[in-house]
Design a protein around this motif. Structure first.
Motif, mmCIF file in Angstrom:
data_model
loop_
_atom_site.group_PDB
_atom_site.id
_atom_site.type_symbol
_atom_site.label_atom_id
_atom_site.label_comp_id
_atom_site.label_asym_id
_atom_site.label_seq_id
_atom_site.Cartn_x
_atom_site.Cartn_y
_atom_site.Cartn_z
ATOM 1 N N ILE A 85 22.089 -48.142 -124.922
ATOM 2 C CA ILE A 85 22.452 -47.487 -126.179
ATOM 3 C C ILE A 85 23.766 -46.755 -125.959
ATOM 4 N N GLU A 86 24.749 -47.062 -126.791
ATOM 5 C CA GLU A 86 26.072 -46.450 -126.679
ATOM 6 C C GLU A 86 26.412 -45.685 -127.950
ATOM 7 N N GLY A 87 27.262 -44.668 -127.787
ATOM 8 C CA GLY A 87 27.767 -43.924 -128.945
ATOM 9 C C GLY A 87 26.897 -42.764 -129.385
ATOM 10 N N VAL A 88 26.131 -42.184 -128.466
ATOM 11 C CA VAL A 88 25.311 -41.027 -128.831
ATOM 12 C C VAL A 88 26.211 -39.790 -128.855
ATOM 13 N N PRO A 89 26.369 -39.143 -130.007
ATOM 14 C CA PRO A 89 27.208 -37.935 -130.070
ATOM 15 C C PRO A 89 26.630 -36.833 -129.198
ATOM 16 N N ALA A 90 27.507 -36.118 -128.493
ATOM 17 C CA ALA A 90 27.042 -35.061 -127.598
ATOM 18 C C ALA A 90 26.255 -33.988 -128.349
ATOM 19 N N ALA A 91 26.657 -33.724 -129.577
ATOM 20 C CA ALA A 91 25.981 -32.696 -130.367
ATOM 21 C C ALA A 91 24.556 -33.106 -130.740
ATOM 22 N N ASN A 92 24.303 -34.379 -130.759
ATOM 23 C CA ASN A 92 22.978 -34.878 -131.164
ATOM 24 C C ASN A 92 22.145 -35.366 -129.974
ATOM 25 N N ASP A 93 22.601 -35.032 -128.758
ATOM 26 C CA ASP A 93 21.924 -35.573 -127.582
ATOM 27 C C ASP A 93 20.469 -35.091 -127.502
ATOM 28 N N GLN A 94 20.231 -33.817 -127.778
ATOM 29 C CA GLN A 94 18.869 -33.298 -127.722
ATOM 30 C C GLN A 94 17.981 -33.943 -128.776
ATOM 31 N N THR A 95 18.524 -34.103 -129.975
ATOM 32 C CA THR A 95 17.778 -34.769 -131.048
ATOM 33 C C THR A 95 17.509 -36.223 -130.692
ATOM 34 N N PHE A 96 18.524 -36.859 -130.094
ATOM 35 C CA PHE A 96 18.384 -38.250 -129.668
ATOM 36 C C PHE A 96 17.198 -38.411 -128.718
ATOM 37 N N ARG A 97 17.105 -37.540 -127.732
ATOM 38 C CA ARG A 97 16.016 -37.643 -126.755
ATOM 39 C C ARG A 97 14.659 -37.433 -127.412
ATOM 40 N N ALA A 98 14.585 -36.499 -128.333
ATOM 41 C CA ALA A 98 13.313 -36.205 -128.999
ATOM 42 C C ALA A 98 12.841 -37.396 -129.838
ATOM 43 N N ILE A 99 13.797 -38.118 -130.433
ATOM 44 C CA ILE A 99 13.433 -39.278 -131.258
ATOM 45 C C ILE A 99 13.042 -40.470 -130.392
ATOM 46 N N VAL A 100 13.801 -40.692 -129.323
ATOM 47 C CA VAL A 100 13.638 -41.891 -128.511
ATOM 48 C C VAL A 100 12.446 -41.795 -127.564
ATOM 49 N N GLU A 101 12.198 -40.617 -127.041
ATOM 50 C CA GLU A 101 11.181 -40.470 -125.987
ATOM 51 C C GLU A 101 9.813 -41.045 -126.365
ATOM 52 N N PRO A 102 9.276 -40.755 -127.562
ATOM 53 C CA PRO A 102 7.950 -41.311 -127.895
ATOM 54 C C PRO A 102 7.929 -42.841 -127.980
ATOM 55 N N LEU A 103 9.098 -43.449 -128.237
ATOM 56 C CA LEU A 103 9.152 -44.901 -128.405
ATOM 57 C C LEU A 103 9.239 -45.650 -127.084
ATOM 58 N N VAL A 104 9.748 -44.992 -126.050
ATOM 59 C CA VAL A 104 10.026 -45.721 -124.811
ATOM 60 C C VAL A 104 9.317 -45.159 -123.577
ATOM 61 N N ASN A 105 8.718 -43.965 -123.673
ATOM 62 C CA ASN A 105 8.256 -43.313 -122.441
ATOM 63 C C ASN A 105 7.154 -44.085 -121.713
ATOM 64 N N THR A 106 6.384 -44.906 -122.420
ATOM 65 C CA THR A 106 5.314 -45.652 -121.742
ATOM 66 C C THR A 106 5.790 -46.974 -121.159
ATOM 67 N N SER A 107 6.959 -47.443 -121.568
ATOM 68 C CA SER A 107 7.389 -48.785 -121.157
ATOM 69 C C SER A 107 8.733 -48.821 -120.436
ATOM 70 N N PHE A 108 9.615 -47.858 -120.711
ATOM 71 C CA PHE A 108 10.966 -47.922 -120.160
ATOM 72 C C PHE A 108 11.325 -46.609 -119.473
ATOM 73 N N ASP A 109 12.110 -46.726 -118.403
ATOM 74 C CA ASP A 109 12.702 -45.567 -117.742
ATOM 75 C C ASP A 109 14.102 -45.354 -118.290
ATOM 76 N N ARG A 110 14.465 -44.096 -118.518
ATOM 77 C CA ARG A 110 15.768 -43.771 -119.109
ATOM 78 C C ARG A 110 16.722 -43.283 -118.022
ATOM 79 N N GLU A 111 17.947 -43.860 -118.020
ATOM 80 C CA GLU A 111 18.985 -43.460 -117.068
ATOM 81 C C GLU A 111 20.259 -43.124 -117.840
ATOM 82 N N PRO A 112 20.787 -41.912 -117.684
ATOM 83 C CA PRO A 112 22.015 -41.547 -118.409
ATOM 84 C C PRO A 112 23.228 -42.284 -117.858
ATOM 85 N N GLY A 113 24.180 -42.590 -118.773
ATOM 86 C CA GLY A 113 25.406 -43.261 -118.394
ATOM 87 C C GLY A 113 26.622 -42.487 -118.893
ATOM 88 N N PRO A 114 27.792 -43.055 -118.755
ATOM 89 C CA PRO A 114 29.014 -42.347 -119.171
ATOM 90 C C PRO A 114 29.226 -42.412 -120.682
#
Length: 520
Positions: A85-114
């Motif tokens: 996933i590319e183009g996550v605004p820095a200001a929305n990073d916390q909101t991004f994690r809150a939205i995405v976490e329930p969808l992927v936490n059981t199946s995917f590991d998350r790794e931050p990139g540049p």
């Protein structure tokens, strides 16, 4: 003749009669396997990468859509077992994690990139399970399709050590090409809203979008027009399907208002709810009915549709409609299949095998009977009766259990003859020893059977344990042999101990008490 002996004779007659009823007529009651009936043996490879890729793309699209609904626009780039996933605004990073976490936490590991990007990689255990589930679901789907084809006693099991192969044996199948097409076709049904099209070429379709496919859309080819006036065209449809084949309850072949072939299908409760929402929100738009990534028709939604019944029309033949309905009923394959091996067995070869097996069994029985008569004199008749009833009861058990008779199964029949003779030899030799001790015939028979009984049970239980392991861990011909062996062991205990003893007692009941005359 005493009452106990009469009861024993009645038991033997009842058991024998039930066995004969079970396998009569032979042509209908005894099911033949591939090697005896003829048919086709297939080995298929399941492309488990397809299932992994589908899972990744589905989660990726769910994440993108969930972010879009919250006003966060990102770009997703799915691969086989991971997506970026590319183009996550820095200001929305916390909101991004809150939205995405329930969808992927059981199946995917998350790794931050540049630069506001994240890599989501499928967890190793989920990856292994997804591949295994794809093979299991493929077996279940193939089994449902083959059963609807009317194939009797098909064999559909995992094959080899690779973990992604399936063995399919179809006894009696003559139209191999048709069976292979039914098995292999994925039959993925999707109903998607059309954003643009149809057009005659892809460039015209994407002209309004700057020549690029929007991230939430996809281009699908199909037919446009109706009746005989149809042409190939390109459609731009939403990537997420409103309704899929998983929402189907049933499907059947039918005729449309012009008596043309069509497929009627009905939706389950969840499918009806989805269909009602999507049609009420998209009145005036086209709804593409897509089968295996090909648009079959794209009717215009005239109003909200809350019915559970719908249909698929197109340029189908009656056979294609029947096949399509069958595949939709059985469900879509989770991954594509490839044919790795094919062997066809002709019915003539199967008949030759049956004839050879029957000749071998009868020859073995006659030779054994001749030996028993020469060595044990009239007692050999007892052995012949015991072994013959053993085979009759074994055949009845096989028919009652709906077991499939195979060439190794015939070998099991011949082995049963050997086991029956072995048991009778143990009994007769023990009776001889008792007669040499000057005991009466009745005493010798009673002592012989009583002292050999435990030995016979021990040997049969040991063989039964081995047969259970063969049945549990064997495949194909080995399981057929194990099934016959287990049934033969059970019937042999009954005939060698109960039937043989009853025959001796019946013969001795015709003689004076205390007689020591016994031809053995």
């Amino acid at each position: 003749m005493n009452k106990i002996l009469i009861r024993k004779l009645l038991v033997i007659l009842v058991v024998t009669g039930l066995a004969i009823i079970s396998f009569t007529p032979l042509s209908k009651k005894v099911r033949l396997g591939l090697d005896l009936k003829g048919g086709v043996h297939l080995v298929l490879g399941v492309q488990t990468d397809d299932a992994v890729r589908l899972q990744t793309e589905t989660v990726s699209e769910q994440v993108r859509q969930a972010l879009k609904d919250k006003g966060i626009t990102v770009t997703t780039k799915p691969a086989m077992s991971d997506f970026t996933i590319e183009g996550v605004p820095a200001a929305n990073d916390q909101t991004f994690r809150a939205i995405v976490e329930p969808l992927v936490n059981t199946s995917f590991d998350r790794e931050p990139g540049p630069n506001g990007s994240y890599l989501f990689r499928m967890k190793p255990n989920v990856l292994v399970q997804t591949r295994a589930d794809a093979v299991t679901q493929a077996i279940q789907t193939i089994e449902r399709r083959v059963n609807e084809l009317g194939v009797s006693e098909p064999t559909i099991t995992p094959y080899g050590n690779a973990g992604n192969q399936i063995m399919v044996q179809l006894p009696g199948v003559t139209d191999v090409a048709h069976a292979k097409e039914i098995i292999k076709n994925t039959a993925m049904l999707e109903l998607k809203i059309v954003a643009a099209g149809p057009t005659t070429d892809e460039a015209s379709l994407l002209q309004a979008y700057g020549g690029q496919v929007p991230p939430d859309m996809q281009v699908v080819q199909g037919t446009s027009g109706s009746g005989t006036d149809t042409t190939r065209g390109f459609y731009l449809v939403r990537k997420v399907a409103a309704v899929t084949g998983r929402d189907l309850r049933n499907a059947s072949a039918g005729l449309d208002e012009n008596n043309g072939p069509m497929v009627r299908f009905s939706l389950n409760r969840e499918g009806v709810a989805k269909f009602s929402v999507v049609t009420s929100e998209n009145v005036g738009k086209q709804l593409a009915i897509i089968l295996d990534n090909q648009v079959q028709s794209a009717p215009v939604i005239q109003g909200a549709i809350r019915s559970e019944d719908a249909s698929i029309t197109g340029r189908f033949t009656r056979q294609e409609v029947a096949d399509l309905a069958l595949m939709l009923r059985s469900g879509a394959l989770p991954a594509s299949l490839t044919y790795l091996e094919q062997r066809e067995v002709g019915p003539t070869l199967g008949q030759d095998s049956i004839r050879s097996g029957v000749i071998a069994s009868i020859t073995g029985l006659l030779l054994v009977t001749a030996f028993m008569l020469l060595y044990y004199r009239l007692a050999g008749i007892n052995a012949f009766v015991s072994v013959t009833l053993n085979l009759v009861i074994l055949l009845g058990i096989m028919a009652y259990l709906h077991a499939v008779m195979t060439l190794p199964g015939i070998a099991g029949f011949i082995l049963t003859i050997g086991m029956g003779v072995d048991s009778n030899v143990l009994i007769f030799e023990r009776i001889r020893e008792e007669l040499q001790k000057k005991k009466s015939a009745r005493q010798a028979v009673a002592a012989g059977f009583d002292r050999v009984f435990i030995t016979i049970v021990d040997t049969h239980v040991a063989s039964l344990i081995a047969a259970v392991f063969l049945l549990q861990f064997g495949t194909g011909p080995i399981r057929g042999f194990a099934t016959t062996l287990m049934a033969g062991l059970v019937s042999n205990i009954f005939t060698s101990v109960f039937v043989s003893r009853t025959v001796f007692e019946f013969v001795l009941s015709r003689r004076p008490a205390g007689s020591s005359q016994l031809s053995i």
